[in-house]
Scaffold this active site. Structure first.
Site, PDB file in Angstrom:
ATOM      1  N   THR A  46       0.826  -1.211   0.000  1.00 23.31           N
ATOM      2  CA  THR A  46       0.000   0.000   0.000  1.00 23.31           C
ATOM      3  C   THR A  46       0.856   1.255   0.000  1.00 23.31           C
ATOM      4  OG1 THR A  46      -1.651  -1.206   1.282  1.00 23.31           O
ATOM      5  CG2 THR A  46      -1.880   1.180   1.189  1.00 23.31           C
ATOM      6  N   TYR A 109     -13.261  -3.652   0.622  1.00 22.54           N
ATOM      7  CA  TYR A 109     -14.503  -3.118   0.057  1.00 22.54           C
ATOM      8  C   TYR A 109     -15.647  -4.128   0.054  1.00 22.54           C
ATOM      9  CZ  TYR A 109     -17.697  -0.335  -2.749  1.00 22.54           C
ATOM     10  OH  TYR A 109     -18.789   0.374  -3.179  1.00 22.54           O
ATOM     11  N   TYR A 135      -2.148 -10.295   5.326  1.00 21.26           N
ATOM     12  CA  TYR A 135      -2.101  -8.885   5.738  1.00 21.26           C
ATOM     13  C   TYR A 135      -3.482  -8.475   6.210  1.00 21.26           C
ATOM     14  CZ  TYR A 135      -1.192  -3.805   5.297  1.00 21.26           C
ATOM     15  OH  TYR A 135      -1.054  -2.451   5.519  1.00 21.26           O
ATOM     16  N   ARG A 140      -8.199  -0.162   6.340  1.00 18.67           N
ATOM     17  CA  ARG A 140      -8.254  -0.005   4.888  1.00 18.67           C
ATOM     18  C   ARG A 140      -9.244  -0.957   4.224  1.00 18.67           C
ATOM     19  NH1 ARG A 140      -4.338   3.172   2.533  1.00 18.67           N
ATOM     20  NH2 ARG A 140      -2.569   3.769   3.848  1.00 18.67           N
ATOM     21  N   LYS A 164       1.005 -10.052   8.634  1.00 19.38           N
ATOM     22  CA  LYS A 164       1.257  -8.661   8.990  1.00 19.38           C
ATOM     23  C   LYS A 164      -0.027  -8.176   9.648  1.00 19.38           C
ATOM     24  CE  LYS A 164       2.156  -4.046   7.104  1.00 19.38           C
ATOM     25  NZ  LYS A 164       2.315  -3.227   5.881  1.00 19.38           N
ATOM     26  N   ILE A 206       6.682  -5.099   9.553  1.00 14.80           N
ATOM     27  CA  ILE A 206       6.780  -4.542   8.205  1.00 14.80           C
ATOM     28  C   ILE A 206       6.402  -3.076   8.366  1.00 14.80           C
ATOM     29  CG2 ILE A 206       5.868  -4.530   5.857  1.00 14.80           C
ATOM     30  CD1 ILE A 206       5.504  -7.550   6.109  1.00 14.80           C
TER      31      ILE A 206
END
Length: 292
Positions: A46, A109, A135, A140, A164, A206
């Site tokens: 990202t 989404y 992740y 997000r 992550k 990360i």
């Protein structure tokens, strides 16, 4: 997968003032982070503004980083999305030469159920030629991949090696560490709580701040892994204000301001992102130039 213990950094994509990819700046950033002591590099996450890169630009970024890295550190490639079969297709057709693992974000989404998240990653695990770092970033994706789902994936698929974890929830992270298989890596995706996660049994981070201040941040993580708590927290608090600042007006606008201050790249970001305001830019510049 001991190569992913310690500090990985989510590399930015530097742009020139005309918004084109700045490959020379990217080489400088790769060298700067490697020389700062980080353990591995994450490509096209990202932070790389990958959502605004064309397919051709992504290939340029990949090849530039591979060339600059020259085999020095392990590379992780971001391969994820909210269309499961598109991700599977990329996994089956892409040349992964030079990469040691993929980082795959939970679908955004669509807001799938936990079963939907499991089935998504089941398809990815069955298709991936490389080990997979999950992740989880609810801020997000609008959905939280719960520890039970992560543990289920880790137990069912040997190539699901790590997560992550970026929910910003230390209790959730501790549940992951407690219940996941012994060799499964729980990697922080939140710079501010990296040290507490490491001390609780996490494998590292990360990071975004880790590419702006690689020497200090990677050393903090190593000290944490060595259980040198006081020394590690001394570095944590030395960097804490900068962590708040780089995310204050969006990522990677903040970290790109640090790179501008260091003379490594322009601070250009692509819409819909915009540069940080003058006040924050000055504060970041002051911090960067005064850290010692």
């Amino acid at each position: 997968m001991q190569m992913f213990v310690g500090t990985g950094v989510a590399l930015v994509t530097p742009f020139k003032k005309d918004f084109s990819v700045d490959t020379e700046a990217l080489k400088r950033i790769v060298n700067f982070t490697i020389e700062g002591g980080v353990e591995y590099l994450v490509v096209l996450g990202t932070t790389a503004e990958s959502a605004t890169l064309t397919k051709e630009e992504k290939e340029v970024v990949i090849e530039t980083i591979k060339t600059a890295n020259a085999g020095r550190l392990p590379l992780v490639l971001g391969v994820g999305g909210n269309n499961t079969m598109d991700v599977v297709d990329e996994l089956q057709t892409r040349d992964f030469t030079g990469f040691s693992a993929i980082l795959s974000v939970s679908p955004y989404y669509n807001k799938p159920t936990q079963e939907g998240i499991y089935q998504h990653f089941k398809k990815i695990a069955e298709a991936s030629p490389l080990p997979i770092i999950l992740y989880n970033v609810p801020g997000r994706t609008a959905s939280n991949m719960l520890p039970a789902t992560v543990v289920r994936l880790a137990k069912d698929f040997k190539n699901v090696i790590a997560i992550k974890e970026a929910a910003g929830d230390i209790v959730q992270a501790m549940k992951l560490i407690q219940h996941a298989p012994k060799d499964f890596l729980v990697i922080s995706g939140d710079d501010m709580i990296t040290l507490p996660m490491v001390l609780a049994g996490g494998a590292g981070v990360i990071s975004v701040i880790g590419e702006g201040f690689p020497k200090e941040f990677s050393e903090m993580v190593r000290l944490g892994l060595q259980r040198k708590v006081n020394e590690a927290y001394e570095l944590h608090y030395k960097l804490a204000d900068s962590i708040d600042m780089i995310f204050e007006q969006g990522n990677p606008a903040g970290i790109k301001e640090v790179f501008k201050s260091r003379g490594l790249s322009e601070n250009t970001v692509r819409l819909p992102l915009v540069n940080v305001d003058e006040n924050l830019a000055k504060r970041l510049d002051d911090f960067t130039k005064n850290i010692s």
